[in-house]
Design a protein around this motif. Structure first.
Motif, PDB file in Angstrom:
ATOM      1  N   LEU A 409      10.102  -6.557 -22.096  1.00  0.00           N
ATOM      2  CA  LEU A 409      10.490  -7.202 -23.347  1.00  0.00           C
ATOM      3  C   LEU A 409       9.780  -8.535 -23.532  1.00  0.00           C
ATOM      4  O   LEU A 409       9.388  -8.896 -24.645  1.00  0.00           O
ATOM      5  CB  LEU A 409      12.009  -7.399 -23.380  1.00  0.00           C
ATOM      6  N   VAL A 410       9.612  -9.276 -22.442  1.00  0.00           N
ATOM      7  CA  VAL A 410       8.905 -10.560 -22.523  1.00  0.00           C
ATOM      8  C   VAL A 410       7.455 -10.336 -22.930  1.00  0.00           C
ATOM      9  O   VAL A 410       6.937 -10.997 -23.846  1.00  0.00           O
ATOM     10  CB  VAL A 410       8.989 -11.299 -21.166  1.00  0.00           C
ATOM     11  N   LEU A 411       6.788  -9.390 -22.262  1.00  0.00           N
ATOM     12  CA  LEU A 411       5.394  -9.103 -22.588  1.00  0.00           C
ATOM     13  C   LEU A 411       5.262  -8.529 -23.999  1.00  0.00           C
ATOM     14  O   LEU A 411       4.356  -8.918 -24.759  1.00  0.00           O
ATOM     15  CB  LEU A 411       4.817  -8.119 -21.569  1.00  0.00           C
ATOM     16  N   ALA A 412       6.151  -7.624 -24.376  1.00  0.00           N
ATOM     17  CA  ALA A 412       6.081  -7.000 -25.703  1.00  0.00           C
ATOM     18  C   ALA A 412       6.262  -8.037 -26.805  1.00  0.00           C
ATOM     19  O   ALA A 412       5.621  -7.940 -27.873  1.00  0.00           O
ATOM     20  CB  ALA A 412       7.139  -5.904 -25.825  1.00  0.00           C
ATOM     21  N   THR A 413       7.119  -9.027 -26.585  1.00  0.00           N
ATOM     22  CA  THR A 413       7.304 -10.085 -27.581  1.00  0.00           C
ATOM     23  C   THR A 413       6.027 -10.885 -27.757  1.00  0.00           C
ATOM     24  O   THR A 413       5.627 -11.216 -28.885  1.00  0.00           O
ATOM     25  CB  THR A 413       8.456 -11.016 -27.163  1.00  0.00           C
ATOM     26  N   ALA A 414       5.358 -11.202 -26.648  1.00  0.00           N
ATOM     27  CA  ALA A 414       4.085 -11.930 -26.731  1.00  0.00           C
ATOM     28  C   ALA A 414       3.045 -11.104 -27.481  1.00  0.00           C
ATOM     29  O   ALA A 414       2.290 -11.634 -28.312  1.00  0.00           O
ATOM     30  CB  ALA A 414       3.586 -12.275 -25.330  1.00  0.00           C
ATOM     31  N   VAL A 415       3.001  -9.800 -27.219  1.00  0.00           N
ATOM     32  CA  VAL A 415       2.064  -8.917 -27.923  1.00  0.00           C
ATOM     33  C   VAL A 415       2.380  -8.898 -29.424  1.00  0.00           C
ATOM     34  O   VAL A 415       1.466  -8.904 -30.267  1.00  0.00           O
ATOM     35  CB  VAL A 415       2.122  -7.496 -27.331  1.00  0.00           C
ATOM     36  N   ALA A 416       3.663  -8.884 -29.775  1.00  0.00           N
ATOM     37  CA  ALA A 416       4.057  -8.886 -31.184  1.00  0.00           C
ATOM     38  C   ALA A 416       3.597 -10.177 -31.871  1.00  0.00           C
ATOM     39  O   ALA A 416       3.134 -10.149 -33.023  1.00  0.00           O
ATOM     40  CB  ALA A 416       5.569  -8.729 -31.306  1.00  0.00           C
ATOM     41  N   PHE A 417       3.718 -11.315 -31.186  1.00  0.00           N
ATOM     42  CA  PHE A 417       3.229 -12.572 -31.749  1.00  0.00           C
ATOM     43  C   PHE A 417       1.722 -12.511 -31.987  1.00  0.00           C
ATOM     44  O   PHE A 417       1.226 -12.967 -33.028  1.00  0.00           O
ATOM     45  CB  PHE A 417       3.568 -13.736 -30.811  1.00  0.00           C
ATOM     46  N   LEU A 418       0.979 -11.961 -31.018  1.00  0.00           N
ATOM     47  CA  LEU A 418      -0.467 -11.856 -31.175  1.00  0.00           C
ATOM     48  C   LEU A 418      -0.821 -10.957 -32.359  1.00  0.00           C
ATOM     49  O   LEU A 418      -1.706 -11.296 -33.169  1.00  0.00           O
ATOM     50  CB  LEU A 418      -1.087 -11.310 -29.889  1.00  0.00           C
ATOM     51  N   CYS A 419      -0.136  -9.825 -32.491  1.00  0.00           N
ATOM     52  CA  CYS A 419      -0.404  -8.911 -33.608  1.00  0.00           C
ATOM     53  C   CYS A 419      -0.072  -9.564 -34.955  1.00  0.00           C
ATOM     54  O   CYS A 419      -0.811  -9.402 -35.932  1.00  0.00           O
ATOM     55  CB  CYS A 419       0.404  -7.627 -33.441  1.00  0.00           C
ATOM     56  N   GLU A 420       1.032 -10.294 -34.991  1.00  0.00           N
ATOM     57  CA  GLU A 420       1.411 -10.970 -36.238  1.00  0.00           C
ATOM     58  C   GLU A 420       0.342 -11.969 -36.676  1.00  0.00           C
ATOM     59  O   GLU A 420       0.137 -12.191 -37.869  1.00  0.00           O
ATOM     60  CB  GLU A 420       2.759 -11.679 -36.066  1.00  0.00           C
ATOM     61  N   ARG A 421      -0.352 -12.531 -35.710  1.00  0.00           N
ATOM     62  CA  ARG A 421      -1.383 -13.497 -36.055  1.00  0.00           C
ATOM     63  C   ARG A 421      -2.719 -12.856 -36.425  1.00  0.00           C
ATOM     64  O   ARG A 421      -3.369 -13.290 -37.384  1.00  0.00           O
ATOM     65  CB  ARG A 421      -1.585 -14.471 -34.888  1.00  0.00           C
ATOM     66  N   ILE A 422      -3.161 -11.834 -35.702  1.00  0.00           N
ATOM     67  CA  ILE A 422      -4.535 -11.355 -35.870  1.00  0.00           C
ATOM     68  C   ILE A 422      -4.671 -10.199 -36.860  1.00  0.00           C
ATOM     69  O   ILE A 422      -5.768  -9.940 -37.347  1.00  0.00           O
ATOM     70  CB  ILE A 422      -5.154 -10.930 -34.515  1.00  0.00           C
ATOM     71  N   VAL A 468      -1.609 -14.582 -20.535  1.00  0.00           N
ATOM     72  CA  VAL A 468      -2.916 -14.279 -21.124  1.00  0.00           C
ATOM     73  C   VAL A 468      -2.776 -13.986 -22.616  1.00  0.00           C
ATOM     74  O   VAL A 468      -3.558 -14.492 -23.446  1.00  0.00           O
ATOM     75  CB  VAL A 468      -3.578 -13.098 -20.395  1.00  0.00           C
ATOM     76  N   VAL A 469      -1.791 -13.178 -22.987  1.00  0.00           N
ATOM     77  CA  VAL A 469      -1.591 -12.821 -24.403  1.00  0.00           C
ATOM     78  C   VAL A 469      -1.250 -14.058 -25.226  1.00  0.00           C
ATOM     79  O   VAL A 469      -1.756 -14.238 -26.345  1.00  0.00           O
ATOM     80  CB  VAL A 469      -0.484 -11.752 -24.534  1.00  0.00           C
ATOM     81  N   LEU A 470      -0.405 -14.938 -24.688  1.00  0.00           N
ATOM     82  CA  LEU A 470      -0.040 -16.151 -25.424  1.00  0.00           C
ATOM     83  C   LEU A 470      -1.230 -17.092 -25.580  1.00  0.00           C
ATOM     84  O   LEU A 470      -1.390 -17.741 -26.624  1.00  0.00           O
ATOM     85  CB  LEU A 470       1.114 -16.868 -24.714  1.00  0.00           C
ATOM     86  N   ILE A 471      -2.070 -17.182 -24.552  1.00  0.00           N
ATOM     87  CA  ILE A 471      -3.288 -18.004 -24.662  1.00  0.00           C
ATOM     88  C   ILE A 471      -4.199 -17.449 -25.755  1.00  0.00           C
ATOM     89  O   ILE A 471      -4.757 -18.206 -26.573  1.00  0.00           O
ATOM     90  CB  ILE A 471      -4.025 -18.067 -23.308  1.00  0.00           C
ATOM     91  N   LEU A 472      -4.336 -16.122 -25.804  1.00  0.00           N
ATOM     92  CA  LEU A 472      -5.133 -15.495 -26.861  1.00  0.00           C
ATOM     93  C   LEU A 472      -4.540 -15.781 -28.244  1.00  0.00           C
ATOM     94  O   LEU A 472      -5.280 -15.997 -29.218  1.00  0.00           O
ATOM     95  CB  LEU A 472      -5.214 -13.985 -26.636  1.00  0.00           C
ATOM     96  N   THR A 473      -3.207 -15.806 -28.326  1.00  0.00           N
ATOM     97  CA  THR A 473      -2.547 -16.104 -29.603  1.00  0.00           C
ATOM     98  C   THR A 473      -2.852 -17.520 -30.058  1.00  0.00           C
ATOM     99  O   THR A 473      -3.152 -17.764 -31.238  1.00  0.00           O
ATOM    100  CB  THR A 473      -1.025 -15.908 -29.474  1.00  0.00           C
ATOM    101  N   LEU A 474      -2.780 -18.480 -29.138  1.00  0.00           N
ATOM    102  CA  LEU A 474      -3.086 -19.868 -29.482  1.00  0.00           C
ATOM    103  C   LEU A 474      -4.548 -20.022 -29.896  1.00  0.00           C
ATOM    104  O   LEU A 474      -4.868 -20.749 -30.854  1.00  0.00           O
ATOM    105  CB  LEU A 474      -2.773 -20.785 -28.301  1.00  0.00           C
ATOM    106  N   LEU A 475      -5.446 -19.355 -29.182  1.00  0.00           N
ATOM    107  CA  LEU A 475      -6.860 -19.406 -29.551  1.00  0.00           C
ATOM    108  C   LEU A 475      -7.080 -18.816 -30.947  1.00  0.00           C
ATOM    109  O   LEU A 475      -7.835 -19.379 -31.761  1.00  0.00           O
ATOM    110  CB  LEU A 475      -7.699 -18.646 -28.523  1.00  0.00           C
ATOM    111  N   SER A 504       2.973 -23.033 -25.548  1.00  0.00           N
ATOM    112  CA  SER A 504       2.295 -23.775 -24.483  1.00  0.00           C
ATOM    113  C   SER A 504       3.248 -24.068 -23.328  1.00  0.00           C
ATOM    114  O   SER A 504       2.868 -23.958 -22.153  1.00  0.00           O
ATOM    115  CB  SER A 504       1.720 -25.082 -25.038  1.00  0.00           C
ATOM    116  N   LEU A 505       4.489 -24.429 -23.656  1.00  0.00           N
ATOM    117  CA  LEU A 505       5.477 -24.675 -22.601  1.00  0.00           C
ATOM    118  C   LEU A 505       5.778 -23.399 -21.825  1.00  0.00           C
ATOM    119  O   LEU A 505       5.923 -23.428 -20.591  1.00  0.00           O
ATOM    120  CB  LEU A 505       6.763 -25.241 -23.215  1.00  0.00           C
ATOM    121  N   PHE A 506       5.877 -22.268 -22.540  1.00  0.00           N
ATOM    122  CA  PHE A 506       6.126 -20.998 -21.855  1.00  0.00           C
ATOM    123  C   PHE A 506       4.958 -20.651 -20.939  1.00  0.00           C
ATOM    124  O   PHE A 506       5.158 -20.147 -19.827  1.00  0.00           O
ATOM    125  CB  PHE A 506       6.351 -19.879 -22.868  1.00  0.00           C
TER     126      PHE A 506
END
Length: 539
Positions: A409-422, A468-475, A504-506
């Motif tokens: 669930l933690v990883l899937a949420t990060a993936v969802a954030f990345l998809c929402e952005r890109i 890694v996914v969150l770093i990609l989202t920030l980039l 970033s804190l996460f």
């Protein structure tokens, strides 16, 4: 004789505690995947408005220097653009500090033969300065998707499932208090750093459980009220109100106006004068307006908002547009006890009775409970793996279902954030693509958990992937929307940067936990190697 009685009472007490411990552990393991999901999604959606602004605002930045377009002009332009069903109602959600857009909801004309069913609703995001429809609200589904996961799991009967989970969670809390009643205060802050790993995990589970107890009790009880209220409602309608649901709603403080259209046209300008007067009141924050029988002599407007002078006071006013007559009001001097109680519970549940600092505290507590759930699962797995009558297959199943789903669930949420952005805003099915990415990430992570024997290694790998996914989202944020984010910050819409700070804190905490897990793994490896050498020398 007295000694025998005392021994008998002690034996009974120990048996009760043992039974409670077994019940506590089994209930915890059974409900842990869904309970983790509820708390994890709830923690993220404490910042629902901020996540919504992060998703939408960089795509369509508002030119704040322009004069705001009159609401009447916006609404009537949207009515001209869409096949609105004038027998139904129209709702407008006002812009806020977090959200610079109007949200206009239009009930559209139903197809022939479908008049008895609820028709399609157009949900429009409208720029408050230009009046342009920038997107459909459903196109940016991340915040709503996570919020729905929290309260109904995005399933048809999910509301009842969450209510039942809340009921079992409440039992787990009460049983935990009874299990640790004797040492609740004596070992309140005990965390044994010099003992074996199981002792450390048990202490972590217990300390978090005790320190978050008032918070978890509030959530368990409020979850029961929200998600199983329909059961009480059905019972009241059948046995007390003799099937009269409208009478129940009236006594509960919900005003209903079931009037027919007169079919005589009416200029709606007076309605907007009433709305502007309400918006100019510094102590009243208008959140949304509902129009009934728009453009007809029977037109009524409903104005909802928060009275900022009182705790958890949501005011509601109904006006007859033709005459300006106040038909009904619910305010601090005229409120229903049932409705007021529900509003107080909702305010406590969502943590929106103070500033962002309270929601940050709620977030920390919610994440702590997620950690407690995960640690409890690991304790259960450690205990069962030592029992010879438990098969390895069943251990793998529980590990994949509980530990795998929590990490997934933690990883899937990060993936969802990345998809929402890109995913480009122009793609109509972008919300579906985001949901598919979430589900695929979750299922894949759970499947891999069946094949990984070392739980700590698995958790470290999932955390690493999340980082890694969150770093990609920030980039992606700054490569795609750097100028827009800076413009939003200068215009006072700072939630986008706030969400990025949270990511970033996460990332920082995730890297710290990965390093800790790596140290623990190396320590255990050295201990196992030393044990093998000692055994070899003794042989």
């Amino acid at each position: 004789m007295n000694t025998q009685i005392a021994n008998s009472q002690t034996t009974k007490s120990n048996k009760i505690i043992k039974n409670l411990t077994e019940s506590h552990s089994w209930i915890g393991v059974i409900i842990s995947p869904l309970l983790f999901l509820i708390f994890w999604a709830g923690a993220v959606t404490l910042f629902y408005e901020e996540v919504k602004q992060w998703a939408v605002a960089p795509q369509f930045p508002v030119a704040i220097q322009q004069q705001e377009m009159p609401l009447q002009q916006i609404v009537e332009a949207k009515l001209a653009q869409h096949p609105f069903d004038y027998q139904e109602h129209l709702m407008v959600q006002m812009p806020s500090l977090h959200d610079p857009y109007y949200k206009v909801y239009l009930d559209l004309i139903r197809e022939e033969g479908m008049e008895d069913e609820h028709g399609e609703v157009a949900s429009l995001l409208v720029d408050s300065q230009s009046g342009k429809t920038v997107a459909n609200k459903e196109d940016f589904f991340l915040a709503d998707f996570l919020y729905q996961l929290h309260y109904n799991l995005n399933l048809p009967a999910g509301t009842y499932i969450v209510g039942i989970i809340s009921l079992f969670f409440f039992f787990a809390l009460v049983s935990g208090v009874f299990i640790h009643a004797k040492k609740l205060f004596r070992q309140f802050f005990q965390y044994r750093t010099d003992k074996k790993r199981r002792d450390k995990l048990l202490d972590l589970h217990n300390v978090v459980g005790v320190m978050t107890l008032p918070f978890t009790l509030m959530y368990a009880l409020s979850g029961l009220v929200f998600n199983l209220a329909i059961v009480y409602q059905i019972a009241f309608v059948v046995f007390i109100y003799q099937g009269d649901q409208d009478a129940l709603f009236k006594d509960a403080g919900f005003t209903l106006f079931d009037e027919a259209r007169i079919e005589h046209p009416l200029d709606m300008t007076p309605a907007y004068h009433i709305i502007e007067e309400a918006r100019e009141n510094p102590d009243f924050n208008v959140s949304n307006v509902v129009f009934y029988h728009y453009g007809d002599e029977a037109a009524i407007i409903q104005i909802r908002g928060d009275n900022l002078s009182y705790f958890s006071q949501h005011d509601e006013f109904f006006y007859r547009v033709k005459t300006g007559e106040l038909l009904s009001k619910t305010d601090i001097n005229n409120y229903n006890v049932f409705r007021k109680g529900r509003e107080v519970i909702a305010t406590l549940h969502f943590g929106n009775f103070a500033g962002v600092d309270v929601r940050i505290l709620y977030f920390i507590l919610s994440i702590s409970i997620c950690v407690m759930i995960l640690v409890g699962n690991m304790l259960w797995l450690d205990k069962r793996s030592l029992q010879q009558n438990v098969s390895a297959r069943s251990i793998r199943f529980v590990r994949g279902l509980s530990v795998g789903s929590c990490g997934g669930l933690v990883l899937a949420t990060a993936v969802a954030f990345l998809c929402e952005r890109i995913i480009p805003a122009s793609i109509s099915a972008r919300s579906d693509m985001m949901v598919y990415a979430f589900v695929i990430s979750l299922v894949a992570t759970m499947f891999l958990a069946y094949r990984v024997e070392n739980k700590k290694r698995y958790i470290a790998q999932v955390l690493f992937a999340t980082v890694v996914v969150l770093i990609l989202t920030l980039l992606a944020d700054w490569l795609m929307f750097s100028s827009q984010i800076i413009q939003l910050w200068q215009n006072g819409f700072r939630a986008v940067v706030g969400v990025e700070v949270g990511m970033s804190l996460f990332i920082t905490v995730g890297i710290f936990v990965i390093k800790k897990l790596d140290v623990l793994k190396q320590t255990e490896t050295r201990s196992d190697t030393a044990g093998v050498l000692v055994d070899g020398e003794s042989l």
